[in-house]
Enzyme design. Sequence first.
Site, PDB file in Angstrom:
ATOM      1  N   CYS A 109     -13.097   4.499  -6.437  1.00  0.00           N
ATOM      2  CA  CYS A 109     -13.579   5.410  -5.401  1.00  0.00           C
ATOM      3  C   CYS A 109     -13.756   6.811  -5.985  1.00  0.00           C
ATOM      4  CB  CYS A 109     -12.556   5.440  -4.268  1.00  0.00           C
ATOM      5  SG  CYS A 109     -12.892   6.663  -3.017  1.00  0.00           S
TER       6      CYS A 109
ATOM      7  N   ASP B 105      -7.516   1.058  -5.300  1.00  0.00           N
ATOM      8  CA  ASP B 105      -8.506   2.113  -5.476  1.00  0.00           C
ATOM      9  C   ASP B 105      -8.386   2.781  -6.834  1.00  0.00           C
ATOM     10  OD1 ASP B 105      -6.179   3.530  -5.238  1.00  0.00           O
ATOM     11  OD2 ASP B 105      -6.830   4.799  -3.576  1.00  0.00           O
TER      12      ASP B 105
ATOM     13  N   PHE C  34      -7.903   2.040 -11.332  1.00  0.00           N
ATOM     14  CA  PHE C  34      -8.004   1.090 -12.431  1.00  0.00           C
ATOM     15  C   PHE C  34      -6.645   0.789 -13.065  1.00  0.00           C
ATOM     16  CE2 PHE C  34      -9.476  -0.217 -16.735  1.00  0.00           C
ATOM     17  CZ  PHE C  34     -10.196  -1.327 -16.316  1.00  0.00           C
TER      18      PHE C  34
ATOM     19  N   THR D 232      -3.731   0.355 -11.639  1.00  0.00           N
ATOM     20  CA  THR D 232      -3.057  -0.717 -10.910  1.00  0.00           C
ATOM     21  C   THR D 232      -3.730  -2.058 -11.174  1.00  0.00           C
ATOM     22  OG1 THR D 232      -2.433   0.851  -9.181  1.00  0.00           O
ATOM     23  CG2 THR D 232      -2.254  -1.482  -8.647  1.00  0.00           C
TER      24      THR D 232
ATOM     25  N   ASP E 109       0.854  -1.192   0.000  1.00  0.00           N
ATOM     26  CA  ASP E 109       0.000   0.000   0.000  1.00  0.00           C
ATOM     27  C   ASP E 109       0.887   1.238   0.000  1.00  0.00           C
ATOM     28  OD1 ASP E 109      -3.126   0.700   0.623  1.00  0.00           O
ATOM     29  OD2 ASP E 109      -1.768   2.246   1.381  1.00  0.00           O
TER      30      ASP E 109
ATOM     31  N   CYS F 151      -9.993  -8.586 -21.434  1.00  0.00           N
ATOM     32  CA  CYS F 151     -11.017  -9.144 -22.329  1.00  0.00           C
ATOM     33  C   CYS F 151     -12.383  -8.521 -22.068  1.00  0.00           C
ATOM     34  CB  CYS F 151     -11.145 -10.650 -22.128  1.00  0.00           C
ATOM     35  SG  CYS F 151      -9.765 -11.660 -22.673  1.00  0.00           S
TER      36      CYS F 151
END
Length: 338
Positions: free
Chosen positions: A181, A125, A127, A129, A55, A169
């Site tokens: 978030c 939190d 997209f 990653t 994190d 996909c």
Amino acid sequence: MKDRYSRQELFSPIGKEGQKKIKDKHVLLVGAGALGTASAEVLVRAGIGKLTIVDRDYVEWSNLQRQQLYDEEDAERKIPKAIAAKERLSKVNSHVEIIPHVIDGTSEKLESLLHDVHLILDATDNFDTRMVLNDLSQKNNIPWIYGACVGSFGMSYTIIPGKTPCLHCLLEHVPVGGMTCDTVGIISPVIQMVVAYQVSEALKILVEDEESLRQTLVSFDLWKNQYTAVKVGKMKKHTCLSCGNYPTYPFLSFENQTKTEVLCGRDTVQIRPPKAVQYDLEKLADQLSHEGEIERNPYLLSFTVESFRIVIFRDGRVFVHGTKDIKEAKTLYYRYLG
């Protein structure tokens, strides 16, 4: 102590043999926010052998409403979430090996952590990653479980390389990209529901019961009493650049790794330096002491200038709180650290 997992072992799909398998497994958990803290606690209580937690953030007061491992002291001291999670989880189960990493989830850093990992659990939190996780999963043949929630809406999907469609996909068919978030907020029950789906699937993978895995992408809205399960098997694409016949893993390329970004749902910009940096926080505190009061712990340093709060991590990352303007944030960054 011998009865610790007795109720779990009485559940026949796990049993004593399954419990031994759980103890021998290693899970990489990416994100230690709402989903991450709840998932981590369930896995640790279930007796996972090894848990690596990644994190980039630290505990703030607004986290306490839904991020169940943290308390007011963590927020007061601005403890990095991965560190605070380890401290709490080690008291829950001292037999689990917990490895915290206070880092940003870049492809290079995450791939270096994949040795002996059996499962990747998504608790991020953002997209970007998630797409990195998707490509790392395919490249290294490691299952991963996608999960996301916002407001009262949640979604989860289990990805098995070589068998199921990957997240790439699904992009043309399912609006998974919007599941981050944002300013609409979130309620705690939706987090617990997503975690229930994710960790149930995780346990199936850990005890090697693939036949019981869910074959659908599930989504729900607890406030509106809606539930959907979509069969996605036919969405697998042979031309997919992440899991198709000739994969190139596009989301692992350097140019696709964001160096500056607005953190989700916050007036905060993260700046990742173009080259690796390891700050001496004590020395840096002396250099910046003329700017005002400095707050520091072993992992980060923060100070306030005008209406901005600047937080500097030991690994070189900087949070500029008080703005969503990337240009403004970079100006402050170069003024004090350039």
